[in-house]
Write an enzyme that holds these catalytic residues in place. Structure first.
Site, mmCIF file in Angstrom:
data_model
loop_
_atom_site.group_PDB
_atom_site.id
_atom_site.type_symbol
_atom_site.label_atom_id
_atom_site.label_comp_id
_atom_site.label_asym_id
_atom_site.label_seq_id
_atom_site.Cartn_x
_atom_site.Cartn_y
_atom_site.Cartn_z
ATOM 1 N N PRO A 69 0.809 -1.220 0.000
ATOM 2 C CA PRO A 69 0.000 0.000 0.000
ATOM 3 C C PRO A 69 0.844 1.273 0.000
ATOM 4 C CG PRO A 69 -0.962 -1.599 1.474
ATOM 5 C CD PRO A 69 0.371 -2.167 1.032
ATOM 6 N N CYS A 70 0.385 2.229 -0.800
ATOM 7 C CA CYS A 70 1.182 3.432 -1.028
ATOM 8 C C CYS A 70 0.650 4.678 -0.324
ATOM 9 C CB CYS A 70 1.257 3.722 -2.525
ATOM 10 S SG CYS A 70 -0.361 4.144 -3.245
ATOM 11 N N GLN A 71 -0.542 4.603 0.253
ATOM 12 C CA GLN A 71 -1.182 5.806 0.762
ATOM 13 C C GLN A 71 -0.314 6.566 1.769
ATOM 14 O OE1 GLN A 71 -2.505 2.746 0.630
ATOM 15 N NE2 GLN A 71 -4.633 2.817 -0.031
ATOM 16 N N PHE A 73 2.906 6.688 1.917
ATOM 17 C CA PHE A 73 4.123 7.212 1.297
ATOM 18 C C PHE A 73 3.844 8.347 0.311
ATOM 19 C CE2 PHE A 73 5.336 2.603 1.842
ATOM 20 C CZ PHE A 73 6.177 2.818 2.923
ATOM 21 N N SER A 74 2.658 8.361 -0.257
ATOM 22 C CA SER A 74 2.348 9.266 -1.357
ATOM 23 C C SER A 74 2.456 10.737 -0.960
ATOM 24 C CB SER A 74 0.941 8.985 -1.868
ATOM 25 O OG SER A 74 0.592 9.903 -2.880
#
Length: 161
Positions: A69-71, A73-74
């Site tokens: 999941p990237c949320q 880090f974004s």
């Protein structure tokens, strides 16, 4: 890992890569349903936090791939990085990597803070390549790809979290 609707199999098939068994870790029931409809031989191994590596062939996995999941880090979000529980799922990727010792690894994620990128790079053992995903998908998005062949002392260097 983090298989979604099995985009990993889609990519392997489009690239002409042959494989015997495809293991998938996913939690979204709708994504799993789509994956199983399109690829009924997929072996679902459940939630990445609960993956029992003893059910997987030790040393027999050629490629471990995923996009955690990237949320967190974004740059488009709150940038909680590893303070976001979803970002910590990356360490389950490392746990499985360490347990099954694949020949190759591929991890994809968004561009992120240098500190988070360094933590991931240290855990995997090499730096990512930044690529515009337009070359491998229908979207123009820059992503980080950690990919390579794992050999030798790499397994002694993995961080355990």
């Amino acid at each position: 890992l983090f298989d979604g609707m099995s985009c990993g199999q889609i990519a392997l098939n489009k690239a002409g890569v042959k494989y015997d068994t495809y293991f998938a870790s996913e939690v979204d029931k709708y994504a799993i349903k789509v994956a199983q409809a399109n690829y009924p031989d997929t072996v679902q191994i459940g939630d990445v936090t609960q993956v029992d590596h003893t059910r997987l062939p030790f040393g027999g996995i050629d490629l471990l791939m995923g996009g955690s999941p990237c949320q967190g880090f974004s740059f488009a979000g709150k940038q909680l990085n590893f303070d976001d529980p979803r970002s910590k799922l990356f360490f389950d990727f490392i746990r499985v990597l360490d347990a099954v010792k694949p020949k190759y690894v591929l991890l994809e994620n968004v561009r992120m803070s240098q500190k988070s990128q360094d933590i991931i790079s240290e855990a995997i053992g090499f730096e990512p390549q930044a690529l515009d995903s337009k070359w491998v998908s229908g979207q123009k998005r820059f992503r980080l790809y950690w990919w390579g062949k794992l050999v030798g002392d790499y397994y002694k260097q993995i961080l355990h979290h």
